[in-house]
Design a protein around this motif. Structure first.
Motif, short mmCIF file in Angstrom:
data_model
loop_
_atom_site.label_atom_id
_atom_site.label_comp_id
_atom_site.label_asym_id
_atom_site.label_seq_id
_atom_site.Cartn_x
_atom_site.Cartn_y
_atom_site.Cartn_z
N GLU A 103 -7.23 -5.36 3.79
CA GLU A 103 -6.23 -6.07 4.60
C GLU A 103 -5.22 -6.78 3.71
O GLU A 103 -4.02 -6.79 4.00
CB GLU A 103 -6.93 -7.07 5.53
CG GLU A 103 -7.71 -6.42 6.65
CD GLU A 103 -8.48 -7.44 7.48
OE1 GLU A 103 -8.26 -8.65 7.29
OE2 GLU A 103 -9.30 -7.01 8.29
N GLU A 104 -5.70 -7.36 2.65
CA GLU A 104 -4.79 -8.03 1.72
C GLU A 104 -3.85 -7.02 1.08
O GLU A 104 -2.67 -7.29 0.89
CB GLU A 104 -5.59 -8.78 0.65
CG GLU A 104 -6.30 -10.01 1.18
CD GLU A 104 -7.20 -10.66 0.15
OE1 GLU A 104 -7.40 -10.06 -0.93
OE2 GLU A 104 -7.70 -11.75 0.43
N ILE A 118 -2.89 -4.16 2.36
CA ILE A 118 -1.93 -3.76 3.39
C ILE A 118 -0.85 -4.83 3.55
O ILE A 118 0.35 -4.53 3.61
CB ILE A 118 -2.65 -3.49 4.73
CG1 ILE A 118 -3.50 -2.22 4.62
CG2 ILE A 118 -1.65 -3.37 5.87
CD1 ILE A 118 -4.42 -1.98 5.79
N GLN A 119 -1.26 -6.09 3.58
CA GLN A 119 -0.30 -7.18 3.71
C GLN A 119 0.64 -7.23 2.51
O GLN A 119 1.84 -7.43 2.66
CB GLN A 119 -1.03 -8.52 3.87
CG GLN A 119 -0.14 -9.68 4.23
CD GLN A 119 0.57 -9.48 5.55
OE1 GLN A 119 0.04 -8.85 6.47
NE2 GLN A 119 1.78 -9.99 5.66
N ALA A 120 0.08 -7.03 1.32
CA ALA A 120 0.91 -7.03 0.11
C ALA A 120 1.90 -5.87 0.14
O ALA A 120 3.06 -6.03 -0.25
CB ALA A 120 0.02 -6.95 -1.13
N GLU A 121 1.46 -4.71 0.60
CA GLU A 121 2.35 -3.56 0.68
C GLU A 121 3.46 -3.79 1.72
O GLU A 121 4.61 -3.42 1.50
CB GLU A 121 1.57 -2.28 1.01
CG GLU A 121 0.67 -1.81 -0.11
CD GLU A 121 1.44 -1.46 -1.38
OE1 GLU A 121 2.54 -0.87 -1.28
OE2 GLU A 121 0.94 -1.80 -2.46
N LYS A 122 3.10 -4.41 2.85
CA LYS A 122 4.11 -4.75 3.85
C LYS A 122 5.14 -5.71 3.26
O LYS A 122 6.34 -5.56 3.46
CB LYS A 122 3.46 -5.39 5.08
CG LYS A 122 2.78 -4.42 6.00
CD LYS A 122 2.21 -5.15 7.21
CE LYS A 122 1.49 -4.21 8.14
NZ LYS A 122 0.90 -4.93 9.29
N ASP A 123 4.65 -6.71 2.54
CA ASP A 123 5.54 -7.69 1.93
C ASP A 123 6.46 -7.01 0.91
O ASP A 123 7.66 -7.27 0.88
CB ASP A 123 4.72 -8.79 1.26
CG ASP A 123 5.58 -9.91 0.72
OD1 ASP A 123 6.41 -10.43 1.49
OD2 ASP A 123 5.41 -10.26 -0.47
N LYS A 124 5.87 -6.13 0.11
CA LYS A 124 6.65 -5.41 -0.90
C LYS A 124 7.72 -4.54 -0.22
O LYS A 124 8.86 -4.49 -0.66
CB LYS A 124 5.71 -4.53 -1.73
CG LYS A 124 6.27 -4.17 -3.09
CD LYS A 124 5.43 -3.15 -3.85
CE LYS A 124 4.08 -3.64 -4.25
NZ LYS A 124 3.34 -2.66 -5.06
#
Length: 182
Positions: free
Chosen positions: A39-40, A42-48
């Motif tokens: 999940e982290e 995925i969240q980091a990839e979304k942020d990127k």
């Protein structure tokens, strides 16, 4: 077997079962940790992705603005090379106005000057208005010399404009050359 051996064997089995239970709990904790990590990630990839998208949008805006500015000032070199011709026309008109016999010549020169100047204005050229008594501003004027001010109120102000200044759009392509009072 004796009771003592049975007790030792039972303790060993209990220890092994406890070890297996702890291993299973560790595996469950690791699985939970992996899920959180996923999940982290995925969240980091979304942020990127969002940051990259915003950076790309800024790039598009910046290049669009630069392209518009380039089109506005594309003729700067040509305009700069034509400014001495405009200056010569202005000097000729000033000289012809003094001569009363050359009325027809003055009209012809004035007509050509106006046609040239109007064409340059249509392409974005504009004259920077500078007159006697204006406050000297180093960002908009180029001081070529200082002379003693004829009156007290002209100190630090423009006494005379030797050469007109021009701007192309919002960019100054030639600063007005002025004489300021000391």
């Amino acid at each position: 077997m004796s009771k003592k051996e049975d007790i030792i064997e039972e303790q060993t089995v209990n220890e092994q079962e406890n070890a297996q239970i702890e291993d299973n709990q560790e595996v469950e904790v690791e699985i939970v940790k992996e899920e959180l990590t996923s999940e982290e990630i995925i969240q980091a990839e979304k942020d990127k992705f969002l940051r990259l998208f915003a950076e790309f949008e800024n790039y598009k805006k910046r290049t669009s603005k630069e392209r518009i500015e380039l089109f506005k000032t594309a003729g700067q070199e040509l305009m700069t090379s034509l400014l001495p011709v405009v200056d010569d026309f202005e000097r000729a008109l000033a000289h012809i106005e003094e001569d009363t016999e050359a009325e027809e010549v003055r009209k012809g020169v004035l007509l050509i000057y106006q046609k040239l100047y109007n064409t340059l204005e249509q392409k974005g050229l504009s004259k920077i208005e500078t007159k006697q008594g204006d406050v000297f501003n180093a960002e908009f004027h180029e001081a070529i010399t200082q002379i003693p001010a004829p009156t007290e109120d002209l100190k630090g102000k423009i006494i005379d404009c030797v050469e007109s200044g021009y701007q192309l759009g919002t960019k100054i392509i030639r600063y007005p050359k002025v004489i300021i009072g000391q």
